[in-house]
Each structure stands twice: as C-alpha cells, then as structure tokens.
Design a protein around this motif. Sequence first.
Motif, short mmCIF file in Angstrom:
data_model
loop_
_atom_site.label_atom_id
_atom_site.label_comp_id
_atom_site.label_asym_id
_atom_site.label_seq_id
_atom_site.Cartn_x
_atom_site.Cartn_y
_atom_site.Cartn_z
N SER A 151 -33.30 0.92 79.44
CA SER A 151 -33.25 0.18 78.17
C SER A 151 -34.61 0.11 77.49
O SER A 151 -34.69 0.08 76.26
N ASP A 152 -35.70 0.13 78.28
CA ASP A 152 -37.02 0.02 77.67
C ASP A 152 -37.34 1.22 76.79
O ASP A 152 -38.10 1.10 75.82
N THR A 155 -35.74 0.21 73.43
CA THR A 155 -36.38 -0.93 72.78
C THR A 155 -37.81 -0.59 72.34
O THR A 155 -38.25 -1.00 71.26
N ASN A 156 -38.52 0.18 73.16
CA ASN A 156 -39.88 0.59 72.78
C ASN A 156 -39.85 1.54 71.59
O ASN A 156 -40.71 1.46 70.69
N ASP A 183 -27.73 -4.51 78.64
CA ASP A 183 -29.11 -4.97 78.82
C ASP A 183 -29.87 -4.95 77.50
O ASP A 183 -30.64 -5.88 77.20
N ILE A 184 -29.67 -3.90 76.71
CA ILE A 184 -30.35 -3.83 75.41
C ILE A 184 -29.88 -4.96 74.50
O ILE A 184 -30.68 -5.62 73.83
N GLU A 187 -31.39 -8.24 75.60
CA GLU A 187 -32.83 -8.33 75.31
C GLU A 187 -33.12 -8.53 73.84
O GLU A 187 -34.07 -9.22 73.46
N THR A 188 -32.30 -7.92 72.98
CA THR A 188 -32.59 -7.91 71.54
C THR A 188 -31.74 -8.86 70.72
O THR A 188 -32.02 -9.07 69.54
#
Length: 375
Positions: A151-152, A155-156, A183-184, A187-188
């Motif tokens: 997921s990072d 998001t990054n 998960d994304i 997180e967002t």
Amino acid sequence: MTISKWTAAQVARKVIDNEELFILDVRNKDAFEDWKIEGHKFEYLNIPYFELLDGVEKILPQLPTNKDVIVVCAKEGSSVMVAEMLSEAGREVAYLEGGMKSWSSYLEPIKVADLENGGELYQFVRLGKGCLSYMVTSGGEAAIIDAVRFSDVFTNFAKEKGVQIKHVFDTHLHADHISGGRDIAAETGATYYLPPKDATEVVFDYTPLTDGLNVKIGATQMDVNALYSPGHTIGSTSFVIDNQYLLTGDILFVDSIGRPDLAGLAEDWVGDLRETLYTRYRELAEDLIVLPAHFMTIDELNEDGTVARRLGDLFKENHGLNIEDEDEFRRTVTENLPPQPNAYEQIRQVNMGKIAPSHDEQTEMEIGPNRCAVR
C-alpha cells in the motif's frame, strides 16, 4: 574484482528498456523452471548453488564477459556467496538484493496516458508476479483499481503527484495475490468498493461495486463507469474510464482469458464467462484500450513497459475470443487448466478478512507466477 548489488528496480529497467542481461540463477531447478525473471533479451544459466560449493571454475566458460551478469537466488544469501566466488575468480558480477523475494514485490509505475481535462492514468507493473494495478488522477484526487498489498507504493506515489486518494476498487475477490485495497482505504479515508456478489463471505464493511456505478474523480469530473462482467468470479466488474480505456480485471488478458475455477465453481461460471466475452464486451467500442489486471509472459509488454491492447485487435488475435463452438469453449476453460495459484485458497481467505497472516507469511503465499489465465 568487485561485486555489485542490484535492486529489483534496476533489473526492472533492464526489462522495460529491452536491454541484455545474463542471469545465473542458483535456485533449485524446479523453482527456476516454475518461475524466473523474464526479459526480452535475457539469457539464463541455472546451476543450483550447492553444485558450486566446491568452486565456480567449471561454469566460468559459460558466463559471458561482454554483458552484465547477475546472480539470483531465493532470498539473497546464496547469490552473495556465489557472486563472491566469481569475483575471486576474476569475474565482474552483481547479485540481486533480496533475491526473488524482492523481485516478486517490486512495482514499476508507468504512465499509460494523459486523460481528457488534465487527468492521468498510471499502470503499476509488478513484473515478478504479472500483476497490474492502476491509478487515475484528476483535479487533485485519485482512484486506485486492483491494488496489490504494498500500500505504501500507492500512497507515496499519490503524495508525489499531489493528489488525494478518494476511491479504491477491487474488480473482484482476488485469488492469486493479496489486495492492498482495504489498507489503502483505511490509511487515506478513501471509499473501498468490492462487487457484492464476491463479498458474501467477507467480514468487513465495504461499498458495493455495482453495474452502472459512475464515480467522479476530481474537479475535472472524469468518469469511471462500472460494467458487470462475471466469469472469472461471479462478481467480476470491469471499468470504462474516460470512454477510452477498458479495465478488464481478470476476465480478459492480452493473450488469454480468465479462468473460472478458482472458487471451485468452473462449471457454474463458464456460461457467465462466455456471456461477458462474447456478448457484453462485443457491445463495446472496439477502439477501447484494454488494460488487464495481469499478464502472463514478457511478450505481452509494449515497448514502454505497459500492458495494453486495442479491444478490436484482441477480438481478432486472442484465441479465447474466437472459439465459436460453445462446447469447445466450455472444454477449453474447464479442462487442461494450468496449476492453480500458490496458496490461492488462503489468499481468498485473507482478501475476505477472515485471516491476517504476518508479512513474511503473505510473502510466502504470493511466491511464484500468477496463474489466473486459461492457457
């Protein structure tokens, strides 16, 4: 001589830029034959590392001196040892940092197109697994489709582009890789969508991804339209973006079609698969560019590294779209299928939210090639 450490990203550029590379793969022969790093101009020598414990002299004549040589193993350790032995023998070689484990995890983001009204469409190519994920950006917002579990990366990338992830979609309940969608979204704060017919056993909240759903992205009002397209799973849903791009999930690939057996219901779903491919898709504009969720071989990559084909061309060239006899079609997609994906039943359980394996366990579940297609 010195030994160099190459990252998966460096090897990926060799693939995408169509460059030469010689790979000394020191895994066991069955592991190599099942799954290796593919490149258009790659050459290979597979010698299990334990055959080299007494020295590398016997393989020196087989290694080129006029091109890059990289040593690859499962997790790095054996390749470092072999690379050091080759260096001591006077050869300049590299080893793959993290081995095939890191190759399986690496994602290369590539722009597919500039969309109308200033939007952009990106394809995230997971070369080591054959997975393809997507990000649509427009007006400071983003939507992600079929994200893998890293997921990072998404998001990054969104932060780099200065966009806020608002929507996350899975075209279906995946069986060959663990989804990063939830998960994304967590997180967002994005909305997570899943086809309800695939979600009868999930244990988490989601927003139903239904036929005809139209989601606007950004101030530019770019449309992402959902198209119910069952067959790989009973809930499989495609997307038409900007009236130009058809995201087919695991229903239609460049060189094959989706298999209907990964939930144990091949006989039940084969009719849906044919209906989608031979009726629903035939009603669409042939100029649509097909963007699948997987690819099977390196030959499916375009020169820029993307995997994309015009729908009309696939109607002519893809064997799975040209089986006139229904009984033959049924036999093709229910018999003589390739082996099922590694740990696919457990992966489905993860994607339902029923089990939560550790990071290392997830890595082991996903090792190996994707096998979502009918061969």
